[in-house]
Design a protein around this motif. Sequence first.
Motif, PDB file in Angstrom:
ATOM      1  N   GLY A  15       0.846  -1.421   0.395  1.00 23.42           N
ATOM      2  CA  GLY A  15      -0.242  -0.283  -0.061  1.00 23.42           C
ATOM      3  C   GLY A  15       1.011   1.307  -0.019  1.00 23.42           C
ATOM      4  N   SER A  16       0.247   2.436   0.042  1.00 26.14           N
ATOM      5  CA  SER A  16       0.507   3.159   0.385  1.00 26.14           C
ATOM      6  C   SER A  16       1.030   4.077   1.740  1.00 26.14           C
ATOM      7  CB  SER A  16      -0.263   4.526   0.270  1.00 26.14           C
ATOM      8  OG  SER A  16       0.546   5.697   0.203  1.00 26.14           O
ATOM      9  N   PRO A  17       2.940   4.318   1.734  1.00 25.18           N
ATOM     10  CA  PRO A  17       3.451   4.729   2.864  1.00 25.18           C
ATOM     11  C   PRO A  17       3.494   6.199   3.394  1.00 25.18           C
ATOM     12  CG  PRO A  17       4.933   5.347   1.048  1.00 25.18           C
ATOM     13  CD  PRO A  17       3.237   4.467   0.131  1.00 25.18           C
ATOM     14  N   LEU A  18       2.056   6.382   3.189  1.00 25.98           N
ATOM     15  CA  LEU A  18       1.249   8.085   3.481  1.00 25.98           C
ATOM     16  C   LEU A  18       1.274   7.202   4.941  1.00 25.98           C
ATOM     17  CD1 LEU A  18       1.627  10.784   2.866  1.00 25.98           C
ATOM     18  CD2 LEU A  18      -0.901  10.141   2.173  1.00 25.98           C
ATOM     19  N   PRO A  19       0.344   6.309   5.340  1.00 33.31           N
ATOM     20  CA  PRO A  19      -0.383   6.089   6.753  1.00 33.31           C
ATOM     21  C   PRO A  19       0.590   6.015   7.976  1.00 33.31           C
ATOM     22  CG  PRO A  19      -1.809   4.993   4.974  1.00 33.31           C
ATOM     23  CD  PRO A  19      -0.440   5.149   4.065  1.00 33.31           C
ATOM     24  N   MET A  20       1.677   4.786   7.232  1.00 33.00           N
ATOM     25  CA  MET A  20       2.887   5.233   7.836  1.00 33.00           C
ATOM     26  C   MET A  20       3.718   6.254   8.582  1.00 33.00           C
ATOM     27  SD  MET A  20       4.509   2.917   9.676  1.00 33.00           S
ATOM     28  CE  MET A  20       5.770   1.394  10.052  1.00 33.00           C
ATOM     29  N   ILE A  21       4.225   7.090   7.727  1.00 37.51           N
ATOM     30  CA  ILE A  21       4.503   8.485   7.354  1.00 37.51           C
ATOM     31  C   ILE A  21       3.634   9.716   8.699  1.00 37.51           C
ATOM     32  CG2 ILE A  21       5.687  10.570   6.638  1.00 37.51           C
ATOM     33  CD1 ILE A  21       6.381   8.838   4.395  1.00 37.51           C
ATOM     34  N   PHE A  22       2.006   9.560   8.673  1.00 41.93           N
ATOM     35  CA  PHE A  22       1.305   9.847   9.076  1.00 41.93           C
ATOM     36  C   PHE A  22       1.245   9.880  10.460  1.00 41.93           C
ATOM     37  CE2 PHE A  22      -2.566  10.544  11.578  1.00 41.93           C
ATOM     38  CZ  PHE A  22      -2.985  12.046  11.646  1.00 41.93           C
ATOM     39  N   MET A  23       1.634   8.218  11.084  1.00 47.04           N
ATOM     40  CA  MET A  23       1.961   7.536  12.509  1.00 47.04           C
ATOM     41  C   MET A  23       3.274   8.601  13.069  1.00 47.04           C
ATOM     42  SD  MET A  23       0.130   5.764  14.703  1.00 47.04           S
ATOM     43  CE  MET A  23      -1.204   5.205  13.918  1.00 47.04           C
ATOM     44  N   MET A  24       4.345   7.693  12.463  1.00 47.56           N
ATOM     45  CA  MET A  24       5.148   8.652  13.132  1.00 47.56           C
ATOM     46  C   MET A  24       4.942  10.355  13.407  1.00 47.56           C
ATOM     47  SD  MET A  24       7.448   6.420  13.058  1.00 47.56           S
ATOM     48  CE  MET A  24       8.927   5.713  12.289  1.00 47.56           C
ATOM     49  N   VAL A  25       4.985  10.605  12.214  1.00 49.14           N
ATOM     50  CA  VAL A  25       4.597  12.109  12.743  1.00 49.14           C
ATOM     51  C   VAL A  25       3.644  12.472  13.870  1.00 49.14           C
ATOM     52  CG1 VAL A  25       4.025  14.839  11.821  1.00 49.14           C
ATOM     53  CG2 VAL A  25       5.273  13.005  10.676  1.00 49.14           C
TER      54      VAL A  25
END
Length: 110
Positions: A15-25
Amino acid sequence: MNTAIFLAAQAAGQGSPLPMIFMMVAIFVVMWLFMIRPQQKKQKQIRAFQNSLQEGSPVVTGGGIFGTVKRIDLTTNKVEVEIARGVVITVDKNTVFADAQSSAQQQQAK
């Protein structure tokens, strides 16, 4: 048949790495709000107290010794603290903190 299911599962996992980046932020922001920011505010208050020290101020040293400021030497950054009648110790200005009792009294007055 098994190959089609395996390929479909593999494609779904990418999938898109966007949710993971959002979670880290989000985790970093929460840590900053609840841990780093309050510590910075507390350090600022301690520095303000240390810079406003006056003779006669009740203080607590970093070692937990209660006393009263007798003399402040800004050139050497040292403070003389009377811990008992006639007993004066010299400590570094950075190890002097606000007296817990006087802080509680000031907050009650507010």
